[in-house]
Write an enzyme that holds these catalytic residues in place. Structure first.
Site, PDB file in Angstrom:
ATOM      1  N   ARG A 189       0.842  -1.189   0.000  1.00 42.04           N
ATOM      2  CA  ARG A 189       0.000   0.000   0.000  1.00 42.04           C
ATOM      3  C   ARG A 189       0.883   1.248   0.000  1.00 42.04           C
ATOM      4  NH1 ARG A 189      -1.846  -3.652   3.931  1.00 42.04           N
ATOM      5  NH2 ARG A 189      -3.951  -4.474   3.560  1.00 42.04           N
ATOM      6  N   LYS A 222      -1.550  -2.937   8.093  1.00 35.95           N
ATOM      7  CA  LYS A 222      -2.715  -2.593   8.908  1.00 35.95           C
ATOM      8  C   LYS A 222      -2.670  -3.354  10.226  1.00 35.95           C
ATOM      9  CE  LYS A 222      -6.024  -1.292   5.301  1.00 35.95           C
ATOM     10  NZ  LYS A 222      -7.359  -1.573   4.718  1.00 35.95           N
ATOM     11  N   HIS A 273      -3.149   2.202  -5.529  1.00 34.25           N
ATOM     12  CA  HIS A 273      -3.914   0.982  -5.283  1.00 34.25           C
ATOM     13  C   HIS A 273      -4.147   0.226  -6.588  1.00 34.25           C
ATOM     14  CE1 HIS A 273      -5.342  -0.741  -1.587  1.00 34.25           C
ATOM     15  NE2 HIS A 273      -6.387  -1.263  -2.198  1.00 34.25           N
ATOM     16  N   ARG A 300      -1.267  -1.923  -7.028  1.00 37.82           N
ATOM     17  CA  ARG A 300      -1.416  -3.068  -6.119  1.00 37.82           C
ATOM     18  C   ARG A 300      -2.357  -4.110  -6.740  1.00 37.82           C
ATOM     19  NH1 ARG A 300      -1.281  -4.479  -0.519  1.00 37.82           N
ATOM     20  NH2 ARG A 300      -3.270  -5.106   0.417  1.00 37.82           N
ATOM     21  N   HIS A 318      -3.385  -9.277   3.398  1.00 39.58           N
ATOM     22  CA  HIS A 318      -4.825  -9.367   3.644  1.00 39.58           C
ATOM     23  C   HIS A 318      -5.086 -10.267   4.848  1.00 39.58           C
ATOM     24  CE1 HIS A 318      -5.950  -8.342  -0.801  1.00 39.58           C
ATOM     25  NE2 HIS A 318      -5.800  -7.269  -0.060  1.00 39.58           N
ATOM     26  N   TYR A 332      -9.266 -10.817  -6.881  1.00 39.17           N
ATOM     27  CA  TYR A 332      -8.315 -10.843  -7.986  1.00 39.17           C
ATOM     28  C   TYR A 332      -8.492 -12.066  -8.868  1.00 39.17           C
ATOM     29  CZ  TYR A 332      -6.303  -7.144  -5.227  1.00 39.17           C
ATOM     30  OH  TYR A 332      -6.139  -5.981  -4.508  1.00 39.17           O
TER      31      TYR A 332
END
Length: 315
Positions: free
Chosen positions: A166, A190, A261, A264, A287, A296
């Site tokens: 990110r 995150k 993004h 990404r 994730h 994806y």
């Protein structure tokens, strides 16, 4: 408009009856200190909690224990009737479930009414991605420019595409987060979760150019350990990185208008198209849920379908 909304939220929060206002403060501390959620998530969830408790107060409630399933559904219905998108409603339902579960554990409510709260199913559109040749052209855009900033900009797009990290993770990198011998970067993602992501030879060449002459040309005493620097020598701002990506992609004729993004998304899609398994891509992207990564596979299937339709004689 956004500033006015923030002002209204502050005023609404300040007007909450005492126990409800105290509950919002405690919920915010829980999200920041115990859950270690990002500032964006904290603001969103606290804002939703304020909206819910304001709704409760208008119905005569004065404590969190007055909440029930009907009130939760009623507040979401008001948001839906006000034109909130399905993705926004799904996010707000998630915030209500988090708040309700926390309030139950904290003893503010006898049971957790949000356990029975259905979440609006968010429509997940396929994210636009670069074709492989477009990605290669983006990496080459501006390759002949010798300036320190141009060298940095090449590294920005190379690292984002090579790693799929990110933009917030990119600008947060320090010099010692890069292991050039193993060609990996240590990323703080995150929830303060750390992961190690590999990068390739092209990104290593861009990194070598940046560290050899370009970064020293921009560095100041105040630069600290930041890997990427802005024009004035401070740590690169995410907005500047986004502007770089948009400009580099715009230089490629026919490429979709994408930001970091989008790179990404492109990296993940190209990995899957190249044979990478879904769990590996999940780990690389950081994730928490495999379901997030599965979007994806939909992109890859759509591309496969398009090729099939064009190529098969009986399609």
């Amino acid at each position: 408009m956004a500033t006015r909304a923030r002002v209204d939220l502050v005023a609404t929060r300040a007007a909450l009856p005492g126990e409800l206002g105290a509950a919002v403060d405690a919920f915010e501390r829980y999200l920041r200190l115990e859950r270690n959620r990002s500032g964006h998530t904290v603001r969103a969830y606290v804002g939703d909690a304020v909206g819910l408790l304001d709704h409760l107060a208008k119905l005569g409630g004065r404590r969190v224990g007055d909440l029930d399933l009907g009130m939760l559904r009623g507040w979401l219905a008001i948001q839906r009737n006000g034109g909130a998108a399905r993705t926004t409603l799904a996010r707000r339902a998630a915030a209500l479930r988090t708040f309700s579960a926390w309030a139950h554990r904290a003893g503010l409510i006898d049971n957790d009414p949000a356990q029975l709260l259905a979440s609006p199913r968010a429509h997940r559109s396929l994210p636009p991605v670069l074709a492989v040749d477009e990605a290669a052209a983006v990496m080459q855009a501006g390759a002949d420019e010798p300036s320190a900033l141009a060298t940095r900009d090449r590294l920005i797009v190379e690292l984002l595409y090579a790693t799929g990290i990110r933009v917030s993770e990119l600008v947060g990198l320090d010099l010692d987060d890069v292991d050039r011998e193993r060609r990996v970067v240590r990323v703080l993602g995150k929830g303060a979760k750390e992961r190690t992501v590999p990068y390739g030879l092209a990104a290593e060449r861009a990194l070598a150019d940046w560290l050899r002459s370009a970064r020293p040309a921009l560095a100041r005493e105040s630069s600290g350990p930041a890997l990427l620097l802005g024009a004035r020598g401070g740590r690169l701002d995410p907005r500047a990185a986004r502007a770089v990506v948009h400009a580099r992609i715009a230089a490629v004729p026919g490429a979709p208008d994408l930001g970091p993004h989008g790179l990404r998304h492109s990296a993940a899609t190209h990995l899957l198209d190249g044979g990478a398994d879904l769990r590996t891509v999940q780990e690389l992207l950081g994730h928490a849920s495999l379901a997030t990564t599965q979007i994806y596979t939909h992109v890859s299937v759509e591309r496969l379908r398009a090729v099939y339709t064009q190529a098969h004689p009986r399609a």
